[in-house]
Design an enzyme around this catalytic site. Structure first.
Site, PDB file in Angstrom:
ATOM      1  CB  SER A 173      -0.893   0.004   1.236  1.00 51.24           C
ATOM      2  OG  SER A 173      -0.105   0.223   2.385  1.00 51.24           O
ATOM      3  CG  MET A 174      -0.416   5.065  -1.407  1.00 51.23           C
ATOM      4  SD  MET A 174      -1.759   6.222  -1.467  1.00 51.23           S
ATOM      5  CE  MET A 174      -0.894   7.676  -1.998  1.00 51.23           C
ATOM      6  CD  GLU A 193       4.471   5.864  -7.053  1.00 51.64           C
ATOM      7  OE1 GLU A 193       3.536   5.033  -7.218  1.00 51.64           O
ATOM      8  OE2 GLU A 193       4.608   6.514  -5.997  1.00 51.64           O
ATOM      9  CB  VAL A 194       6.158  -0.163 -12.048  1.00 52.07           C
ATOM     10  CG1 VAL A 194       5.433  -1.124 -11.115  1.00 52.07           C
ATOM     11  CG2 VAL A 194       6.351  -0.784 -13.415  1.00 52.07           C
ATOM     12  CD  GLN A 195       1.527   2.678  -9.037  1.00 54.03           C
ATOM     13  OE1 GLN A 195       2.569   2.056  -8.901  1.00 54.03           O
ATOM     14  NE2 GLN A 195       1.319   3.843  -8.425  1.00 54.03           N
ATOM     15  CB  CYS A 210      -3.934   0.190  10.390  1.00 55.22           C
ATOM     16  SG  CYS A 210      -5.562   0.926  10.567  1.00 55.22           S
ATOM     17  CG  HIS A 254      -9.687   0.511  11.243  1.00 56.68           C
ATOM     18  ND1 HIS A 254      -8.777  -0.163  12.020  1.00 56.68           N
ATOM     19  CD2 HIS A 254     -10.770   0.741  12.033  1.00 56.68           C
ATOM     20  CE1 HIS A 254      -9.282  -0.321  13.237  1.00 56.68           C
ATOM     21  NE2 HIS A 254     -10.480   0.213  13.265  1.00 56.68           N
TER      22      HIS A 254
END
Ligand SMILES: [Zn+2]
Length: 363
Positions: A21-22, A96-98, A152, A193
């Site tokens: 995730s970020m 950031e290959v996405q 989280c 969450h």
């Protein structure tokens, strides 16, 4: 002969995917690997996406201060052009290959076949918690995948996905990617969450009412709560009956029926009281227990435990609280129903409150 073989081995390329995730530290990990290659005197070429301008023009831009020079590029075509001039590079890094779309899969494949070590970092899921293409394709053709986890922001457990917040509230599934005039930010969140809101289904909340033993007064508690809300909210009641000696044939589709009933009720009501008669670990169908069913509704529900206010209930209460907490359901409170038997001491009840950190009520 031997020398040739070695050369072959040395020329074998590989693809490494760093994902998560970020805020999970993907860029830092990419930088770490690239820096190690640099120390080993290998030639590296690093790309970052042109639209990612968080940390200035030339660096890659992890959230930490470590950075490395990178080519800002907008497309795979541009990367190919730069590679033509750097064909002697041994390691290729892409952050950031996405953002580079499906074409980047062939780019990676090609340079791996040329014998390069290709390392890519990218988000595995969108804010909707859906796979972010082409990450699934890259992960499946890679030699190594490392999935990193942020923490989280709500509870501190390992994060699962990136929560998109618009004006401080969870974004709707269909919110446009650019929201004019709204402030937007992202947080790492765990499964519990991470919230994706849906516009069409306005859903009610479930209140599960469970007891430490039979005839403990669950119905009375339910009546009490429903009276409290009946003026301002719509509610309905569902009873889950479990019985070990139930005829097996009758049980078929019991789960599907129950699910449908609950989902329909949630659409039509603000509150749905679900009274559980029998134990939480008893099966609804097959091995699927009442507790499993409750977990399906974790985000939309809270649990009230009803116990008799009598001596010797302590252990039963603690066991039940423990069971519910272990599956991460939202425990709201304990309700003690006064019984004709000898009542528990106030100190013991206070002690239970300290241990469980739960509010209680005596009725
Ligand atoms: Zn959490």
């Amino acid at each position: 002969m031997k020398g040739n073989e070695m050369e072959q081995v040395n020329r074998l390329g590989s693809l490494e995917v760093v994902t998560g995730s970020m805020f999970s530290g993907k860029s830092e990990e990419l930088i770490r690997r690239l820096r190690r290659a640099k120390y080993a005197k290998q030639k590296i070429v690093v790309f970052k996406h042109g639209i990612d301008n968080r940390y200035g023009e030339d660096g890659i831009f992890s959230h930490g201060k470590d950075s490395l020079e990178a080519y800002p590029v907008a497309s795979v075509e541009e990367m190919d052009k730069i590679m033509e001039k750097n064909i002697d590079a041994e390691v290729i890094g892409i952050d950031e290959v996405q953002f580079f779309g499906q074409e980047v899969v062939n780019f990676c494949k090609k340079y791996v076949e040329y014998g390069k070590r290709v390392i890519v970092a990218g988000l595995d899921m969108s804010f909707r918690a859906e796979p972010y293409h082409p990450m699934p394709e890259l992960m499946s053709i890679s030699d190594q995948v490392d999935k990193l986890h942020a923490i989280c922001m709500v509870c501190g457990k390992p994060a699962y996905a990136s929560q998109r917040l618009i004006d401080g509230k969870p974004a709707y599934y269909d919110d446009p990617l650019v929201m004019v005039g709204a402030t937007e930010n992202y947080e790492a969140r765990c499964r519990r969450h991470h919230i994706v809101r849906y516009r069409e289904n306005k859903r009610g909340k479930i209140c599960f009412i469970a007891g430490t033993e039979i005839n403990v007064g669950k119905k009375i508690v339910e009546d009490m709560y429903s009276k409290e809300i009946s003026e301002k909210a719509k509610y309905t009641t569902i009873v889950i009956k479990t019985n070990i000696s139930d005829n097996a044939e009758e049980k078929i589709d019991k789960l599907a029926e129950l699910r449908e009933k609950v989902n329909k009720s949630l659409l039509k009501n603000d509150f749905v009281f679900i009274r559980i008669t029998g134990g939480l670990l008893l099966p609804i169908e097959g091995n699927y227990s009442v507790l499993d069913f409750m977990c399906e509704y974790r985000k939309d529900s809270e649990v009230i435990i009803v116990s008799k206010n009598k001596k010797g209930s302590l252990n039963q209460i603690l066991l039940m609280v423990d069971l519910i907490k272990k599956v991460d359901l939202n425990l709201k409170k304990l309700v003690y129903k006064n019984s004709s038997e000898e009542k528990e001491n106030k100190e013991v009840i206070e002690r239970i409150k300290e241990i469980t950190k739960l509010k209680y009520e005596i009725i």
